[in-house]
Design an enzyme around this catalytic site. Structure first.
Site, mmCIF file in Angstrom:
data_model
loop_
_atom_site.group_PDB
_atom_site.id
_atom_site.type_symbol
_atom_site.label_atom_id
_atom_site.label_comp_id
_atom_site.label_asym_id
_atom_site.label_seq_id
_atom_site.Cartn_x
_atom_site.Cartn_y
_atom_site.Cartn_z
ATOM 1 N N LYS A 249 0.920 -1.190 -0.095
ATOM 2 C CA LYS A 249 0.052 -0.080 -0.175
ATOM 3 C C LYS A 249 0.740 1.201 -0.115
ATOM 4 C CE LYS A 249 -3.586 2.490 2.436
ATOM 5 N NZ LYS A 249 -4.846 2.217 3.925
ATOM 6 N N LYS B 3 -1.929 -1.565 -3.891
ATOM 7 C CA LYS B 3 -3.077 -0.490 -3.705
ATOM 8 C C LYS B 3 -2.177 0.929 -3.187
ATOM 9 C CE LYS B 3 -6.126 2.066 -0.654
ATOM 10 N NZ LYS B 3 -6.622 1.810 0.810
#
Length: 334
Positions: free
Chosen positions: A204, A259
């Site tokens: 992330k 992400k």
């Protein structure tokens, strides 16, 4: 006198395989279906549904409406939803106490959905940012300005246990604290919640594309973006992301996730090449917002653009995609 031929002496003419819709369909290498998509659902405590200004077409729903929305998505072919809360400011504090309420917003929605549609896969976020007054994903020490890793992980374990007891299928730690996947797995197992899986936000990045999401859950603080670079990854670093994915796999993650998705297709591809675990990707709020905004200005064809963006993510190696376009893909569930 013979006329000169304009034909090229080609043995291979790749356009033969593009000449008709039938042949194009027959040789498709990647097919996108509703089975590939996870639909985010934003939940609030009460009132009428609210459209999120920076995410046109995406709404916050009170619990009964969130359940109804999820069930309609399921009826249209979506197999999984990911729940995110928007908590009133008055219930937030520096410790994110509301995250540990067994009768809180998200446990309530989980119970309602699973009670009515046991076959719908329900995923719940595990992080403190929707619940903290400062907006960080973990416990913030104002004296040194640091996010306290180990103390945060202890709270995340308790949060995951509460979500598991409410009936969630997958907990999704999005906080990026060190060691949280192994600790959460052990905590779930100790509570006899072995059935609950862990979808790890393994890679992330500290991205500029999260702004609309922070509007959606009410965690944006002041102008600009809250600085989360001490726990989220630098967009410059690929190898560091691969290490994070490796550690999460070793700690017991069932699914890994990258992400954002679109700006990090190379990362998705690299993680895919290194793991046998299922791989998810999150097409984040900023990706959604820029496509919708361009389409509203007449600069893009919305349908063609969002589908192409999703195919690119799948082609890079994602098995499943969290996307705000899921509702549109299956026919604009309301």
């Amino acid at each position: 006198m013979a006329k000169p031929s304009h034909k090229l002496a080609l043995r291979r003419r790749p356009r033969r395989l593009r000449a008709s819709e039938g042949i194009r369909r027959l040789i498709e290498e990647h097919l996108l279906t509703a089975n590939d998509l996870i639909a985010p659902v934003f939940c609030k405590e009460d009132g009428l549904r609210q459209e999120i200004e920076s995410m046109p077409g995406v709404f916050r729903h009170k619990p009964e409406d969130a359940c109804r929305f999820a069930l309609e998505l399921h009826e249209r072919g979506v197999r999984a939803v990911a729940l995110f809360p928007c908590i009133p400011e008055g219930k937030k504090d520096a410790q994110g106490t509301a995250a540990l309420d067994p009768n809180g917003l998200i446990p309530q929605v989980i119970r309602e959905i699973k009670g009515r549609a046991p076959g719908l896969l329900v995923i719940a976020d595990v992080a403190l940012d929707p619940y903290t007054s400062h907006g960080h994903d973990g416990l913030w020490n104002p004296e040194n300005g640091e996010i306290e890793n180990d103390a945060t992980v202890r709270l995340l374990c308790e949060m995951a246990r509460i979500l598991g007891e409410a009936g969630v299928d997958l907990v999704a730690p999005s906080d990026m604290m060190d060691g949280r996947i192994g600790a959460i797995r052990a905590s779930l197992d100790d509570a006899s919640l072995e059935r609950v899986g862990v979808l790890a936000y393994a890679v992330k990045f500290a991205s500029a594309f999260y702004g609309p999401f922070r509007d959606a859950i009410g965690s944006r603080r002041g102008k600009g973006y809250l600085d989360k670079r001490t726990y989220q990854l630098s967009p410059t670093n690929l190898r560091e992301g691969l290490l994070e994915a490796q550690l999460d796999e070793e700690e017991g993650a069932d699914i890994l996730m990258v992400k954002p998705a679109g700006p990090y297709l190379d990362v998705i591809s690299q993680v895919r090449a290194r793991t046998l675990l299922p791989l998810a990707a999150y097409q984040v709020s900023g990706e959604y917002a820029q496509i919708v905004a361009a389409a509203r200005n007449g600069w893009l064809d919305l349908e063609a653009a969002y589908r192409e963006s999703l195919i690119a993510i799948k082609r890079a190696g994602a098995d499943m995609i969290i996307t705000y376009f899921a509702s549109r893909f299956v026919g604009n569930a309301e």
